[in-house]
Enzyme design. Structure first.
Site, mmCIF file in Angstrom:
data_model
loop_
_atom_site.group_PDB
_atom_site.id
_atom_site.type_symbol
_atom_site.label_atom_id
_atom_site.label_comp_id
_atom_site.label_asym_id
_atom_site.label_seq_id
_atom_site.Cartn_x
_atom_site.Cartn_y
_atom_site.Cartn_z
ATOM 1 N N TYR A 24 0.792 -1.230 0.000
ATOM 2 C CA TYR A 24 0.000 0.000 0.000
ATOM 3 C C TYR A 24 0.824 1.280 0.000
ATOM 4 C CZ TYR A 24 -3.596 -3.389 1.090
ATOM 5 O OH TYR A 24 -4.431 -4.472 1.054
ATOM 6 N N ASN A 75 -12.981 3.885 -2.059
ATOM 7 C CA ASN A 75 -12.078 2.754 -1.881
ATOM 8 C C ASN A 75 -12.736 1.910 -0.790
ATOM 9 O OD1 ASN A 75 -10.160 0.887 -1.193
ATOM 10 N ND2 ASN A 75 -8.454 2.312 -1.248
ATOM 11 N N HIS A 101 -8.626 1.763 -5.859
ATOM 12 C CA HIS A 101 -7.786 0.886 -5.042
ATOM 13 C C HIS A 101 -6.331 1.303 -5.193
ATOM 14 C CE1 HIS A 101 -11.071 -1.905 -4.268
ATOM 15 N NE2 HIS A 101 -11.393 -1.755 -5.542
ATOM 16 N N SER A 103 -3.712 -0.700 -4.559
ATOM 17 C CA SER A 103 -3.046 -1.827 -5.206
ATOM 18 C C SER A 103 -3.896 -2.290 -6.387
ATOM 19 C CB SER A 103 -2.848 -2.972 -4.207
ATOM 20 O OG SER A 103 -4.100 -3.521 -3.838
ATOM 21 N N ARG A 112 -9.682 -11.330 -3.867
ATOM 22 C CA ARG A 112 -9.681 -9.876 -4.089
ATOM 23 C C ARG A 112 -10.026 -9.499 -5.529
ATOM 24 N NH1 ARG A 112 -7.442 -7.437 0.484
ATOM 25 N NH2 ARG A 112 -5.973 -8.774 1.590
#
Length: 145
Positions: A24, A75, A101, A103, A112
């Protein structure tokens, strides 16, 4: 003056800079806020920047955005993969919704790779760290112009 762009962040994003910085980044949530404010200002817009670890609070803010926002950047963090309630709230919006996001979820764990939020989003920006938020604010501003 136009309505602000709501920028909402979900659970654990208050720990940016210390939580898994290899994924992150080292920037804090306050750094993200400042970057979003700068980008919005260059576009002649304002933002309402908020973060919560609580699903119901995020849903309340999404519902508030129905009348108070020109667009929504969200997010959803972990709630993107689990919250049908958040999806249902987002589907009530008539303003653009940009999912964001830090990532790239598609390059991470299998669970995910799907977010419920995407089903209500106008578009998705991911994988660019803090710049993901800035690009999402720019997209939201352009979509709501």
């Amino acid at each position: 003056m136009s309505k602000p762009i709501y920028v909402l962040s979900g659970p654990n994003l208050n720990l940016l800079g210390v939580r898994e910085p290899q994924i992150y980044g080292k920037e804090t949530l306050d750094d993200v806020r400042k970057a979003c404010e700068r980008r919005a200002e260059t576009l002649g817009r304002t933002i309402e920047f908020r973060q919560s670890n609580h699903e119901g609070v995020l849903i309340d803010w999404v519902q508030e955005a129905r009348t108070a926002a020109s667009a929504l950047v969200i997010n959803p963090a972990g709630y993107g993969h689990t919250s049908i309630a958040l999806l249902d709230a987002l589907k009530t919006l008539e303003v653009p919704v940009v999912e964001c996001h830090l990532s790239n979820p598609a390059a991470r764990e299998t669970f995910r790779r799907h977010t419920y939020v995407s089903l209500a989003a106008t578009g998705v920006v991911s994988g660019f760290g803090v710049a993901s938020y800035e690009l999402a604010v720019e997209a939201a501003a352009r979509l709501s112009a």
